[in-house]
Design an enzyme around this catalytic site. Sequence first.
Site, mmCIF file in Angstrom:
data_model
loop_
_atom_site.group_PDB
_atom_site.id
_atom_site.type_symbol
_atom_site.label_atom_id
_atom_site.label_comp_id
_atom_site.label_asym_id
_atom_site.label_seq_id
_atom_site.Cartn_x
_atom_site.Cartn_y
_atom_site.Cartn_z
ATOM 1 N N ARG A 255 0.843 -1.201 0.000
ATOM 2 C CA ARG A 255 0.000 0.000 0.000
ATOM 3 C C ARG A 255 0.874 1.246 0.000
ATOM 4 O O ARG A 255 1.634 1.479 0.930
ATOM 5 C CB ARG A 255 -0.924 -0.002 1.233
ATOM 6 C CG ARG A 255 -2.209 0.782 0.995
ATOM 7 C CD ARG A 255 -2.966 1.048 2.287
ATOM 8 N NE ARG A 255 -2.252 2.025 3.079
ATOM 9 C CZ ARG A 255 -2.173 2.007 4.399
ATOM 10 N NH1 ARG A 255 -2.760 1.085 5.112
ATOM 11 N NH2 ARG A 255 -1.481 2.948 5.034
ATOM 12 N N HIS A 259 -4.159 4.757 4.141
ATOM 13 C CA HIS A 259 -5.330 3.865 4.164
ATOM 14 C C HIS A 259 -6.555 4.618 3.643
ATOM 15 O O HIS A 259 -7.335 4.109 2.853
ATOM 16 C CB HIS A 259 -5.573 3.387 5.598
ATOM 17 C CG HIS A 259 -6.902 2.751 5.797
ATOM 18 N ND1 HIS A 259 -7.181 1.480 5.365
ATOM 19 C CD2 HIS A 259 -8.053 3.221 6.353
ATOM 20 C CE1 HIS A 259 -8.446 1.185 5.657
ATOM 21 N NE2 HIS A 259 -8.984 2.226 6.250
ATOM 22 N N TYR A 268 3.928 4.559 10.764
ATOM 23 C CA TYR A 268 4.064 3.095 10.832
ATOM 24 C C TYR A 268 4.582 2.441 9.544
ATOM 25 O O TYR A 268 5.100 1.340 9.572
ATOM 26 C CB TYR A 268 2.716 2.444 11.214
ATOM 27 C CG TYR A 268 1.563 2.676 10.250
ATOM 28 C CD1 TYR A 268 1.400 1.875 9.121
ATOM 29 C CD2 TYR A 268 0.645 3.700 10.466
ATOM 30 C CE1 TYR A 268 0.346 2.084 8.233
ATOM 31 C CE2 TYR A 268 -0.410 3.907 9.591
ATOM 32 C CZ TYR A 268 -0.563 3.101 8.489
ATOM 33 O OH TYR A 268 -1.594 3.311 7.614
HETATM 34 C C1 LIG Z 1 -15.941 -5.395 11.015
HETATM 35 C C2 LIG Z 1 -15.035 -4.204 10.955
HETATM 36 N N1 LIG Z 1 -14.060 -4.059 11.876
HETATM 37 C C3 LIG Z 1 -13.247 -2.983 11.831
HETATM 38 C C4 LIG Z 1 -13.399 -2.025 10.853
HETATM 39 C C5 LIG Z 1 -12.467 -0.821 10.803
HETATM 40 N N2 LIG Z 1 -11.561 -0.950 9.658
HETATM 41 C C6 LIG Z 1 -11.787 -0.246 8.525
HETATM 42 S S1 LIG Z 1 -10.656 -0.562 7.340
HETATM 43 C C7 LIG Z 1 -9.843 -1.662 8.324
HETATM 44 C C8 LIG Z 1 -8.616 -2.375 7.822
HETATM 45 C C9 LIG Z 1 -8.913 -3.384 6.769
HETATM 46 O O1 LIG Z 1 -7.708 -3.812 6.168
HETATM 47 P P1 LIG Z 1 -7.679 -4.785 4.946
HETATM 48 O O2 LIG Z 1 -8.699 -5.854 5.136
HETATM 49 O O3 LIG Z 1 -6.288 -5.215 4.775
HETATM 50 O O4 LIG Z 1 -8.181 -3.909 3.719
HETATM 51 P P2 LIG Z 1 -7.483 -2.618 3.051
HETATM 52 O O5 LIG Z 1 -8.091 -1.430 3.735
HETATM 53 O O6 LIG Z 1 -6.017 -2.707 3.273
HETATM 54 O O7 LIG Z 1 -7.861 -2.679 1.607
HETATM 55 C C10 LIG Z 1 -10.461 -1.748 9.574
HETATM 56 C C11 LIG Z 1 -9.990 -2.607 10.676
HETATM 57 C C12 LIG Z 1 -14.446 -2.214 9.918
HETATM 58 N N3 LIG Z 1 -14.670 -1.348 8.921
HETATM 59 N N4 LIG Z 1 -15.242 -3.320 9.982
#
Ligand SMILES: Cc1ncc(C[n+]2csc(CCOP(=O)(O)OP(=O)(O)O)c2C)c(N)n1
Length: 355
Positions: A255, A259, A268
């Site tokens: 990435r 985010h 980080y």
């Molecule tokens: C069930 C749930 N838990 C926590 C969150 C908060 N949250 C939003 S994005 C994220 C990280 C997700 O990372 P990843 O699955 O690697 O996807 P990326 O954003 O890197 O595409 C989190 C924990 C959420 N949206 N839904």
Amino acid sequence: MSQVLPAEGGLRRVIGDGADLPDGEVEGLGAEELLALYRNLVLLRTYDERSVVYHRQGRIGTYAIFWNHEAMQAGSAFALEDRDWIFPSYRESAIGLLRGIAVSTVLHWWRGHPAGWWNPADYGVASICVPIGTHVPHAVGFAWGSRLKGEDRVAIAYFGDGATSEGSFHEGMTFAGVTRAPAILFCNNNQWAISTPVSAQTGAPTLADKAVGYGMPAVRVDGGDVLAVYEATRDAAARARTGEGPTFIEAVTYRCAPHATADDPSIYIDEECVAEERENECVGRYERYLERLGVLTEERAEEFRVEALELMRAGIAEAEAEPAADVGLVFEHAYADPPPSLAHDLEELRRVLRG
Ligand SMILES: Cc1ncc(C[n+]2csc(CCOP(=O)(O)OP(=O)(O)O)c2C)c(N)n1
Ligand SMILES: [Mg+2]
């Protein structure tokens, strides 16, 4: 039952580096298709870059940047038939543009306006899923249901590396493996779940290793190589259509944008990896491949960029011309019998908004 093979270790690649690593090619893709794929990449890249600007100008809300994820999205979507269904996460918010959803609709979504909702059946694109992984069982259930109805449809669910630690991922994967549903489980492994590294998501060497336990094959592709992604997804769709069941695709990248617009990764992230990934970003990589092949000229590339920019300009103008939604909507449809405190809260909100 087909045999489950151990997950692949190496990353599949098609695009070379213009030096030591030779270019490959994908059977069945002629110049027109290669250019159509490039046009889709440019549309997504333009959407993403403009959206960051619109956010900074206060014209859309918090936005999940997908810069350098375009190859994973455009490559995989290009391998599907129109009758197949796409289940996006917030990271693929604009993938519906490739299915004819209007730019203004997606911008409305990021503006929190109800005009940002669409009927999934009109485009074969489910609503954008913000809870991590909850759409995995939806996609698999849809795929299985389609099979039971005798329809020839494949469903693809997009999710991140972090999602592979969620209960709903486990449920969806188990369900897919057991039913042999015609589903593609597409993991964008950008190595971060906000500030949590991928090393926290599994003790196994790769995320693809997780698929073995669910009884489905997994392939690992270079997520910045649009042709490798296309080919892997095309193979997975072919397996699904012939009744061989689901496939897990792990597309690996790093990435190299925050985010989302509210994130500060500098505390980080590994800046060296970011710099390296940006240097080798997916649109430029494909552009250079097409130039080496003699398929793309600078004029043609510019034509696509201008076209995408025009679409964005028209899209934001259309979104901003829409009257604001009534704030009462925030309170509706949650309770059959709303608690009295909500009426008070709504009244308060209206008072504040009136100034
Ligand atoms: C069930 C749930 N838990 C926590 C969150 C908060 N949250 C939003 S994005 C994220 C990280 C997700 O990372 P990843 O699955 O690697 O996807 P990326 O954003 O890197 O595409 C989190 C924990 C959420 N949206 N839904
Ligand atoms: Mg991630």
